[in-house]
Design a protein around this motif. Sequence first.
Motif, short mmCIF file in Angstrom:
data_model
loop_
_atom_site.label_atom_id
_atom_site.label_comp_id
_atom_site.label_asym_id
_atom_site.label_seq_id
_atom_site.Cartn_x
_atom_site.Cartn_y
_atom_site.Cartn_z
N GLN A 5 -5.82 -4.28 -3.49
CA GLN A 5 -6.36 -3.23 -4.34
C GLN A 5 -7.41 -2.36 -3.32
O GLN A 5 -7.54 -1.18 -3.36
N ALA A 6 -8.33 -3.21 -2.61
CA ALA A 6 -9.19 -2.45 -1.74
C ALA A 6 -8.55 -1.39 -0.67
O ALA A 6 -8.99 -0.32 -0.56
N VAL A 16 0.98 -1.34 -0.13
CA VAL A 16 0.00 0.07 -0.06
C VAL A 16 0.89 1.02 -0.01
O VAL A 16 0.43 2.22 -0.84
N ARG A 17 1.80 1.16 0.82
CA ARG A 17 2.84 2.49 1.16
C ARG A 17 3.38 2.63 -0.45
O ARG A 17 3.67 3.70 -0.79
N VAL A 25 -7.35 3.86 1.19
CA VAL A 25 -6.05 4.82 1.77
C VAL A 25 -6.05 6.20 0.71
O VAL A 25 -6.27 7.11 1.23
N GLN A 26 -6.31 5.99 -0.46
CA GLN A 26 -6.15 7.03 -1.48
C GLN A 26 -7.55 7.81 -1.26
O GLN A 26 -7.34 8.96 -1.34
N ASN A 27 -8.60 7.43 -0.93
CA ASN A 27 -9.97 7.96 -0.81
C ASN A 27 -9.75 8.84 0.39
O ASN A 27 -10.21 9.97 0.48
N ARG A 69 2.48 11.30 0.65
CA ARG A 69 1.45 10.51 1.15
C ARG A 69 1.80 9.47 2.09
O ARG A 69 1.46 9.04 3.14
N ALA A 70 2.69 8.68 1.49
CA ALA A 70 3.33 7.39 2.20
C ALA A 70 3.80 7.90 3.61
O ALA A 70 3.92 7.27 4.48
N ALA A 71 4.45 9.18 3.54
CA ALA A 71 5.04 9.63 4.51
C ALA A 71 4.11 10.14 5.68
O ALA A 71 4.23 9.94 7.09
N ARG A 72 2.79 10.51 5.40
CA ARG A 72 1.54 10.86 6.14
C ARG A 72 0.76 9.49 6.67
O ARG A 72 -0.08 9.55 7.20
N LEU A 73 1.05 8.21 6.10
CA LEU A 73 0.29 7.04 6.55
C LEU A 73 0.94 6.61 7.92
O LEU A 73 1.99 6.26 7.99
#
Length: 91
Positions: free
Chosen positions: A55-56, A23-24, A61-63, A31-35
């Motif tokens: 995929q889900a 996912v990252r 996460v993107q949404n 965004r990866a840094a804020r996950l």
Amino acid sequence: MKAAAWVGDIAQHAVAAQLVDDVRGRLSHARAARLRVRLPEAPRPIAAPAEPLRQALVALVQNAFDASTAEQSVTLRLEQSQGVRLEVIDQ
């Protein structure tokens, strides 16, 4: 906002740490840094086909990031007790 996915008994297994890494890897660097990720100390394999689950999670996460400001983090949390609960939480 919370989105939860419940996963039942399916023959294939997904490994939580690998799912999180994947996912990252599909997020932009910013965004990866804020996950934020919250996994159990010793997560068990998840009885689910890995690619559809991946995929889900990427879509959720993107949404969540799309609904957040550039300063907000998004949390991906896995809880395992009798079943599996995955949550994507935008702050």
